[in-house]
Design an enzyme around this catalytic site. Structure first.
Site, PDB file in Angstrom:
ATOM      1  N   GLY A 234      -4.309  -9.866  -3.791  1.00  0.00           N
ATOM      2  CA  GLY A 234      -3.136  -9.380  -3.065  1.00  0.00           C
ATOM      3  C   GLY A 234      -2.035 -10.396  -2.866  1.00  0.00           C
ATOM      4  O   GLY A 234      -1.059 -10.105  -2.164  1.00  0.00           O
ATOM      5  N   CYS A 338      12.448  12.349 -19.425  1.00  0.00           N
ATOM      6  CA  CYS A 338      13.073  13.469 -18.738  1.00  0.00           C
ATOM      7  C   CYS A 338      12.547  13.587 -17.315  1.00  0.00           C
ATOM      8  O   CYS A 338      11.758  14.499 -16.995  1.00  0.00           O
ATOM      9  CB  CYS A 338      12.836  14.761 -19.516  1.00  0.00           C
ATOM     10  SG  CYS A 338      13.758  14.737 -21.037  1.00  0.00           S
TER      11      CYS A 338
HETATM   12  C1  LIG Z   1     -10.431  -4.211  -5.167  1.00  0.00           C
HETATM   13  C2  LIG Z   1      -9.253  -4.960  -5.671  1.00  0.00           C
HETATM   14  N1  LIG Z   1      -9.358  -6.284  -5.839  1.00  0.00           N
HETATM   15  C3  LIG Z   1      -8.318  -7.019  -6.302  1.00  0.00           C
HETATM   16  C4  LIG Z   1      -7.116  -6.418  -6.606  1.00  0.00           C
HETATM   17  C5  LIG Z   1      -6.016  -7.282  -7.137  1.00  0.00           C
HETATM   18  O1  LIG Z   1      -4.881  -7.215  -6.379  1.00  0.00           O
HETATM   19  P1  LIG Z   1      -3.635  -8.105  -6.767  1.00  0.00           P
HETATM   20  O2  LIG Z   1      -3.313  -7.814  -8.163  1.00  0.00           O
HETATM   21  O3  LIG Z   1      -2.584  -7.716  -5.824  1.00  0.00           O
HETATM   22  O4  LIG Z   1      -4.060  -9.535  -6.581  1.00  0.00           O
HETATM   23  C6  LIG Z   1      -6.967  -5.044  -6.448  1.00  0.00           C
HETATM   24  C7  LIG Z   1      -5.693  -4.401  -6.722  1.00  0.00           C
HETATM   25  O5  LIG Z   1      -5.180  -3.603  -6.012  1.00  0.00           O
HETATM   26  C8  LIG Z   1      -8.074  -4.284  -5.965  1.00  0.00           C
HETATM   27  O6  LIG Z   1      -7.990  -2.976  -5.805  1.00  0.00           O
END
Ligand SMILES: Cc1ncc(COP(=O)(O)O)c(C=O)c1O
Length: 413
Positions: A234, A338
């Protein structure tokens, strides 16, 4: 990601104009050097337990590269699991998450002896135990917890609030403990969480770490030997110039403040942070028009190429490449699909453009090609990996004839 030599755009030592000669637009380009630098920086700061979230970019060449950099893999489907295995990831470095794993998915993951299957519901734990018992196996599992933390990100990429569909609520630890103690064939050894993507607030990570530490302690006090605490991904990427600066060192600081001496190993599972900025999308201007006072540039990339703006309202900077004009114009950049939502950016200032000119959409290495589609019966975009002055086309789409052939006409038509 672009550098300029005599005003010509380059990716590493490769000319963008040379790529356009060998590959039809729209296509994605990735810089190997940029990926390596970002992975190494992340490992230096957060340590070696990084599981690349392959959903962000699962091209086999990228996976091979990530594996060569000694990352683990975080997968969310059997398709991704097969990709990771095919790219050479050691099963012991693959974790399998996902809110909806079928019986077949669980059996396959069990059969491949991967590091951890992270369960996301009490029902899934029961199902996995019965499958493992049937197969006479003892399986290491993790539990994805939902810590009820608002990452204050786009609502469509938030995953850590109580009402989101992901994980098991953190206040149900007693129920999880009670259940796993009845499971004959499961070893609960890990907990994980992921509160969402594009999280910029360090406070959200701090709160997550505190919650996960509390949770790990609670499991340990209940007699469960937690060996792995996975703190998710994240990490924020700066898509807009006005976005806040994200400092991964601040995450590390909060990590060290929270977890002093631990009996378990800490890990992360980022995707976007490792690869978003190492990719661009190259597109050509098909036509121009002025509708209701708006100067549209219609490009050959559409929401089928890069869906993030249409789907999430996400922003990507766009650069003009060909123009020598000194005149600046407010343009709205739209795809050929479209759908009214097929717009990449509204009212951005670019030098005066003409049909055939190239535009570059920045920071599309993550959640770009993987989310592309054949909508409007358009081919998927190609992908190119650049390594200094060398490059390889690492994905070449099916021709439309092949796509049509995959449909089956029933005998009564
Ligand atoms: C369970 C899980 N882990 C890791 C990630 C990786 O997230 P990010 O690409 O924001 O680091 C995601 C993406 O949403 C996820 O669903």
């Amino acid at each position: 990601m672009l550098n300029y030599k005599n005003n010509d755009p380059y990716i590493e030592g490769t000319s963008l104009h040379d790529l356009v000669k060998v590959c039809a637009t729209p296509f994605y380009v990735y810089s190997q050097e940029k990926i390596i630098n970002q992975v190494n920086k992340t490992k230096e700061i957060l340590g070696n337990n990084i599981f690349y979230s392959i959903k962000s970019n699962s091209n086999q060449a990228i996976l091979k590269l990530m594996n060569s950099l000694d990352l683990g893999a975080d997968v969310v489907s059997v398709g991704e699991l097969k990709r990771a295995l095919e790219a050479g990831f050691n099963p012991n470095k693959i974790i399998f998450e996902g809110v909806g794993k079928s019986e077949q998915d669980l059996l396959y993951a069990m059969h491949k002896n991967i590091r951890l299957i992270n369960t996301e519901s009490l029902e899934e734990i029961k199902l996995l135990d019965s499958l493992a018992t049937e197969k006479n196996k003892v399986v290491d599992i993790g539990v994805r917890l939902n810590p009820d933390i608002d990452g204050e990100t786009l609502s469509k990429i938030s995953t850590g609030k109580k009402t989101d569909k992901f994980g098991i609520e953190i206040d149900k630890i007693d129920k999880i403990v009670e259940l796993v103690k009845t499971c004959k064939s499961l070893n609960l050894v890990g907990i994980s969480c992921h509160i969402g993507s594009q999280i910029s607030k360090i406070e959200a990570f701090k709160n997550t770490f505190n919650q996960m530490k509390m949770a790990a302690n609670k499991f340990i006090e209940s007699g469960i030997n937690i060996k792995h605490v996975d703190l998710g991904g994240g990490f924020h990427v700066k898509y807009k110039v006005s976005d806040p600066d994200f400092n991964i060192e601040m995450v590390k600081k909060e990590l060290d403040n929270c977890f002093t001496q631990t009996e378990y190993e800490l890990s992360f599972e980022p995707g976007r942070y490792l690869i978003a900025e190492a990719g661009i999308t190259v597109t050509s201007i098909i036509t121009k028009k002025n509708n209701g006072g708006i100067n549209y540039l219609i490009v050959d990339a559409g929401m089928n190429t890069l869906i993030r703006p249409a789907m999430y309202g996400a922003h990507h900077e766009i650069l003009a490449i060909n123009s020598n004009s000194k005149e600046f114009i407010d343009y709205t950049i739209a795809g050929p699909i479209c759908e009214s939502s097929d717009i990449f950016s509204r009212d951005i200032k670019l030098t005066k453009q003409k049909i055939g000119d190239l535009l570059v959409i920045k920071n599309t290495g993550a959640y770009g090609k993987v989310m592309s589609s054949n909508y409007n019966s358009r081919p998927l975009p190609s992908e190119i990996l650049v390594n200094k002055d060398n490059y390889a086309i690492v994905f070449s789409p099916e021709k439309i004839e092949k796509i049509i052939e995959a449909d089956i006409i029933p005998s009564w038509l």
